[in-house]
Design an enzyme around this catalytic site. Sequence first.
Site, PDB file in Angstrom:
ATOM      1  N   CYS A 188      15.399 141.474  25.346  1.00  0.00           N
ATOM      2  CA  CYS A 188      14.986 140.215  25.970  1.00  0.00           C
ATOM      3  C   CYS A 188      13.958 139.490  25.120  1.00  0.00           C
ATOM      4  O   CYS A 188      13.960 138.261  25.037  1.00  0.00           O
ATOM      5  CB  CYS A 188      14.440 140.479  27.360  1.00  0.00           C
ATOM      6  SG  CYS A 188      12.909 141.427  27.373  1.00  0.00           S
ATOM      7  N   GLN A 235      21.941 139.526  27.045  1.00  0.00           N
ATOM      8  CA  GLN A 235      21.445 140.604  26.193  1.00  0.00           C
ATOM      9  C   GLN A 235      22.214 141.906  26.395  1.00  0.00           C
ATOM     10  O   GLN A 235      22.074 142.852  25.622  1.00  0.00           O
ATOM     11  CB  GLN A 235      19.970 140.846  26.464  1.00  0.00           C
ATOM     12  CG  GLN A 235      19.667 141.449  27.833  1.00  0.00           C
ATOM     13  CD  GLN A 235      18.187 141.576  28.099  1.00  0.00           C
ATOM     14  OE1 GLN A 235      17.513 140.591  28.401  1.00  0.00           O
ATOM     15  NE2 GLN A 235      17.670 142.802  27.997  1.00  0.00           N
ATOM     16  N   HIS A 280       9.569 142.237  30.909  1.00  0.00           N
ATOM     17  CA  HIS A 280      10.718 141.378  30.620  1.00  0.00           C
ATOM     18  C   HIS A 280      10.220 140.047  30.071  1.00  0.00           C
ATOM     19  O   HIS A 280       9.313 139.433  30.638  1.00  0.00           O
ATOM     20  CB  HIS A 280      11.536 141.157  31.892  1.00  0.00           C
ATOM     21  CG  HIS A 280      12.861 140.502  31.671  1.00  0.00           C
ATOM     22  ND1 HIS A 280      13.729 140.880  30.659  1.00  0.00           N
ATOM     23  CD2 HIS A 280      13.483 139.497  32.344  1.00  0.00           C
ATOM     24  CE1 HIS A 280      14.825 140.123  30.730  1.00  0.00           C
ATOM     25  NE2 HIS A 280      14.693 139.284  31.734  1.00  0.00           N
TER      26      HIS A 280
END
Length: 368
Positions: free
Chosen positions: A164, A158, A310
């Site tokens: 993400c 990324q 995340h």
Amino acid sequence: MIVAIIYWSTTGVGNPRLASRKWLFAASRVAPGQKGSEVSGRASRAGASGRASERGGEQAAAAAGGRANKRARQAGERSGGEGERMGAGGRAQRSIISCLSPPCWDCDLILQNVCHISSRPKPAPLTAEVTKAASSLPTSWDWRNVNGVNYVSPVRNQESCGSCYAFASMGMMEARIRVLSNNTQTPILSPQQIVSCTEYAQGCNGGFPYLIGKYAQDFGLAEEACLPYTGTDSPCSLKKNCYHYYSSDYHYVGGFYGGCNEALMKLELVKNGPLVVSFEVLPDFTAYKGGIYHHTGLMDPFNPFELTNHAVLLVGYGSDPRTGEPFWIVKNSWGEAWGEDGYFRIRRGTDECAIESIAVAASPITKV
């Protein structure tokens, strides 16, 4: 005594090193016998912001010695409704923390976990039906090797964009299309389409995988060649006449936010394919090289909530053959040079870093 009203503000999950997130709080020390007017003012302003829970509004008023004005009380009550709704499913997002017996806390150390607090919310309880179904599952599973066949798309990077959530969501759709088509369809979907084109997320500032499932259902997902990844908040410039893959369904594992647990994740994983999970990246995770990760807790900040920053792709599970320690197998989006060829293993069954708190799944529609 120190009274603090604290809440967490975030735009979603993305790059944990860049994610837009912050703690907001009002705090003050109250000496024994002090009427607490300063606490009242700060707590009232926190309540008026619409972010304190109902309990927060009540305790702030109490700490003020009954001097909180009517407007602050009404604001606390209004915000309490929001706090109650956000807390549905056992994942309370906002709370008031009142810590007694100074000098347990100091104002400049308000975020340090040096006082006793209640434990974090637990995963949803197991039912007899779920327990029975989970007991029939294999002891280990890995979608990268099911009878010698790999159904997972390659690891990607990324880069410096907080995307993400887009990579994890595209990875889930790619893998599930492979599963449904028995690897006769192997698209690489465009995370840049999510970053640049959807109004359901915040581009490189993060987003929520659940809403990417909705976007796939509403607008469909194009392949990488239609909008190659740049890792920037560039304008939406999808090529015309590109085929779009749609989802027929998207949902939280367990049926609702907060309904997740280890057994339900295993059932969804084995039955339907890889799924998106979110967790909290803490400083020691960035040094991960291999093995079964679990947070050391040596540098814990104050954290009673189910925080995540995340999103990643869950592809399997197993147990260490030597110690028996159970783990999840997870695909990251930090490139193949990171971790175990771009993957990591993390402790399973303990909601490590909230990884079992908010799993999301979607059902792609393959080409006819």
